[in-house]
Design a protein around this motif. Structure first.
Motif, PDB file in Angstrom:
ATOM      1  N   LYS A 142      12.547 -58.387  30.638  1.00 12.34           N
ATOM      2  CA  LYS A 142      11.284 -57.886  30.492  1.00 12.34           C
ATOM      3  C   LYS A 142      10.261 -56.765  30.587  1.00 12.34           C
ATOM      4  O   LYS A 142       9.657 -56.715  30.095  1.00 12.34           O
ATOM      5  N   GLU A 202      10.729 -54.978  27.052  1.00  6.16           N
ATOM      6  CA  GLU A 202      10.031 -55.875  26.774  1.00  6.16           C
ATOM      7  C   GLU A 202       8.536 -55.409  26.508  1.00  6.16           C
ATOM      8  O   GLU A 202       7.728 -55.040  25.766  1.00  6.16           O
ATOM      9  N   SER A 203       8.137 -55.742  27.547  1.00  7.72           N
ATOM     10  CA  SER A 203       6.558 -55.198  28.402  1.00  7.72           C
ATOM     11  C   SER A 203       6.673 -53.808  27.877  1.00  7.72           C
ATOM     12  O   SER A 203       5.403 -53.111  27.348  1.00  7.72           O
ATOM     13  N   GLY A 204       7.790 -52.987  28.810  1.00  7.46           N
ATOM     14  CA  GLY A 204       6.935 -51.270  28.740  1.00  7.46           C
ATOM     15  C   GLY A 204       7.401 -50.587  27.469  1.00  7.46           C
ATOM     16  O   GLY A 204       6.127 -50.081  26.932  1.00  7.46           O
ATOM     17  N   GLY A 242       7.531 -52.696  24.372  1.00  9.56           N
ATOM     18  CA  GLY A 242       6.742 -53.579  23.143  1.00  9.56           C
ATOM     19  C   GLY A 242       7.633 -54.139  21.966  1.00  9.56           C
ATOM     20  O   GLY A 242       7.825 -54.147  20.955  1.00  9.56           O
TER      21      GLY A 242
END
Length: 240
Positions: free
Chosen positions: A115, A118-120, A122
């Protein structure tokens, strides 16, 4: 040894069979995997070589690294650039803090790091490789863990002292302990683990020169950070 010219010969030899990690693998393949430990910039330079030879490779980056920050503007920009060259970006999964055989904790940590990834960045976290894997994690032969492809799964890596189906080659510890890549260019199934940090323009004669070069490169990089992030560093430098 470990120069970019040498790497070009490896890339050229395996380019036609180089592919990405998938649950359904072709009958013949070469998996070119780059685990990034210290230098995102060196990873970018290796990616340029892969692109020039049409090599489909996967670069694995840590999200808990003490050596680089994949979410900083400079490093994230380089990782995105690597992705745009046609290379896949995966998670280099840090597990050194997990107790032996604590699979619930490992799966929670994989979910957490995925996560963050994916968040950091994109990007979808589709595949991971273990960072410095202990034996107990390698004993799990599943191709997927927690819905993420495991680069050490049985379809990609043969967990054996004498593998017969999938040849594993690595430049770990700055040496070819499992054989030299070009000697196995004709093997039907190959996974090649490379560390971009180990490679440079001129190469080197051994570990001492390699670490000295890497340390000097990091020092120069830190000076640039000081220049960009402060005013008084340049003032202090000019006053000497």
């Amino acid at each position: 040894m470990f120069s970019y010219e040498e790497y070009k010969s490896v890339a050229k030899a395996f380019a036609s069979r180089a592919t990405l990690y998938n649950v359904d693998m072709p009958r013949s393949f070469a998996l070119i995997r780059h685990d990034v430990e210290f230098s995102v910039e060196r990873a970018r330079k290796i990616a340029l070589i892969d692109r020039s030879f049409g090599v489909r490779s996967t670069f694995f980056f840590q999200v808990r690294s003490a050596a680089y920050n994949p979410f900083s503007i400079p490093d994230a920009g380089k990782i995105i650039e690597i992705s745009r060259m046609g290379c896949e970006i995966g998670l280099h999964f840090y597990v050194s803090h997990i107790k032996e055989n604590d699979w619930p904790h490992l799966e929670e940590e994989l979910d957490s790091q995925s996560k963050l990834f994916e968040s950091g960045l994109g990007m979808k976290c589709r595949v991971f490789s273990f960072h410095r894997p202990p034996r107990w994690v390698l004993e799990n032969r599943d191709d997927e863990i927690g819905g993420v492809i495991n680069a050490y799964g049985e379809s990609f890596f043969e967990f054996s002292e004498s593998p017969t189906e999938i040849k594993y080659i690595a430049d770990s510890k700055h040496k070819w302990s499992y054989g030299y890549p070009l000697d196995f260019a004709a093997r039907k199934k190959v996974q090649i683990l490379l560390h971009p940090d180990e490679w440079s323009e001129s190469g080197d004669s051994g570990n001492k020169e390699f670490f000295n070069d890497l340390r000097e490169e990091r020092a120069r990089s830190f000076v640039e950070i000081l220049k960009n992030e402060t005013n008084h560093f340049s003032e202090a430098e000019s006053s000497e």
